[in-house]
Design a protein around this motif. Structure first.
Motif, mmCIF file in Angstrom:
data_model
loop_
_atom_site.group_PDB
_atom_site.id
_atom_site.type_symbol
_atom_site.label_atom_id
_atom_site.label_comp_id
_atom_site.label_asym_id
_atom_site.label_seq_id
_atom_site.Cartn_x
_atom_site.Cartn_y
_atom_site.Cartn_z
ATOM 1 N N GLU A 34 4.742 3.095 -8.160
ATOM 2 C CA GLU A 34 5.353 3.342 -9.057
ATOM 3 C C GLU A 34 4.478 4.847 -9.088
ATOM 4 O O GLU A 34 4.548 5.665 -9.591
ATOM 5 N N TYR A 75 3.106 0.705 2.207
ATOM 6 C CA TYR A 75 2.729 2.528 0.972
ATOM 7 C C TYR A 75 3.070 3.351 2.292
ATOM 8 O O TYR A 75 3.548 4.246 2.430
ATOM 9 N N SER A 100 2.627 -3.599 -4.384
ATOM 10 C CA SER A 100 3.192 -2.753 -3.480
ATOM 11 C C SER A 100 3.724 -2.179 -5.177
ATOM 12 O O SER A 100 4.145 -0.754 -5.240
ATOM 13 N N ARG A 101 4.428 -2.916 -5.762
ATOM 14 C CA ARG A 101 5.269 -1.782 -7.081
ATOM 15 C C ARG A 101 4.494 -0.768 -7.409
ATOM 16 O O ARG A 101 4.838 0.381 -8.034
ATOM 17 N N GLY A 125 3.043 -8.244 -4.405
ATOM 18 C CA GLY A 125 4.500 -7.918 -5.026
ATOM 19 C C GLY A 125 3.351 -6.473 -5.905
ATOM 20 O O GLY A 125 4.233 -5.815 -6.036
#
Length: 351
Positions: free
Chosen positions: A71, A114, A66-67, A63
């Motif tokens: 970003e 991603y 991925s963030r 998580g």
């Protein structure tokens, strides 16, 4: 300005790489779990630099990864994150499997997700570069060098865990098309290395007047690579390496472990003579050999040289002298590692 996500960027090689990348004009998002080998003191010069974003976290946290990818939309991911010390892997292999195998798998899954999104193509071709070791190849005889075609034959839990991570990276390229690159390096040395490894350990113990332990007969051979040369090689592979390929990185500096210890002692004899007038080499003590200790490693970096024009700039004598001088002039950094205080001051770290 390119943006790279660098994992393990508070460690020895990763920290040197981050410092150099920012100096080259790269914006670095630095993800590090800050285990015992992660040291924010190494990155002190970047504390107020907007080109360096430090994030305290684990590559196994999909998580979080991925963030960060969504970003910051990096152009490349450079994976240094790993448990690396052979002795520690012998005492506790589970942590090495968790970080080096399970963690790398989680990182690859997040990166693949991603890479499949439109964001990955926004700034140009995306690359995932995995930093590995020559220890995955096992041990050599008296002759020959490891090439990229050498079979894997890891002999320690550390080497086995890195071999597994290399295979996962390869599989994600061949199965999913992920644009990966892998580098396998020889023994690194230089500034900011944690003093459990041979060269900084010997320096610290010699300055303290303590016995200098040498495994077995000290005739184990390693190919020594100055960390700045390794970082330059990684930049070269990122810039021009062929997707899906592996590149070996070596210093062309084979030395027996005992020779390395004696060379450090000779340098310290001229720079910091002992109070009793005895040579530092008098402190050398031979100790029981490490279980499964590989006798010789050596790297053939011809592919990297021929394809990308990389060559090591540092001969071993120059690199070792600069390393000894760095440790002598950065005793506060060493002291904070040895007394553990570097782990107590992690204020301002992003979560």
């Amino acid at each position: 300005m390119p943006t790279w996500l660098v994992t393990g960027g508070a460690g020895f090689i990763g920290g040197n790489f981050v410092l150099g990348a920012v100096a080259r004009g790269v914006r670095v998002v630095n993800l590090d779990a800050l285990t015992y080998a992660g040291n924010l003191d190494t990155l002190a010069s970047l504390r107020d630099d907007p080109r360096h974003v430090f994030v305290h976290g684990d590559i196994g946290d999909r998580g979080l990864v991925s963030r960060l990818l969504a970003e910051h939309r990096p152009d490349a991911v450079v994976n240094f994150a790993a448990e690396t010390h052979v002795d520690r892997s012998i005492d506790g292999p589970a942590a090495f499997v968790q970080t080096n195998v399970v963690g790398t798998l989680a990182l690859l899954e997040a990166v693949r997700e991603y890479w499949a999104s439109p964001a990955a193509d926004a700034g140009g071709p995306f690359r995932f570069l995995h930093v590995s070791t020559d220890e995955v190849y096992g041990a050599l005889g008296e002759r020959g060098r490891f090439t990229e075609a050498s079979p894997y034959a890891p002999n320690s839990p550390y080497a086995a865990s890195k071999a597994a991570s290399d295979h996962l990276v390869r599989a994600f390229h061949h199965t999913y098309g992920l644009p990966v690159l892998t580098t396998n390096c020889s023994n690194n040395y230089g500034p900011f290395q944690f003093p459990e490894k041979l060269i900084p350990l010997v320096i610290a113990k010699a300055l303290a007047g303590e016995p200098l332990p040498v495994y077995g007969d000290g005739r184990q051979v390693r190919d020594w690579l100055f960390v700045a040369d390794h970082c330059a090689a990684i930049h070269a592979v990122l810039a021009g390496g062929r997707v899906g390929e592996t590149y070996n990185v070596g210093g062309d500096a084979e030395r027996r472990n005992l020779e390395v210890v004696e060379a450090i002692c000779a340098l310290l004899d001229t720079r910091r003579p002992r109070a009793d007038g005895q040579p530092h080499a008098a402190l050398i003590r031979f100790v029981a050999d490490r279980p499964g200790h590989d006798r010789r490693y050596a790297i053939d970096a011809g592919k990297l040289r021929d394809e990308l024009g990389w060559r090591p700039e540092y001969g071993f004598e120059r690199g070792l002298a600069e390393t000894v001088d760095w440790y002598l002039s950065h005793q506060d950094w060493v002291r904070r590692v040895l007394d553990g205080s570097y782990r107590l001051e992690r204020i301002g770290v992003a979560a």
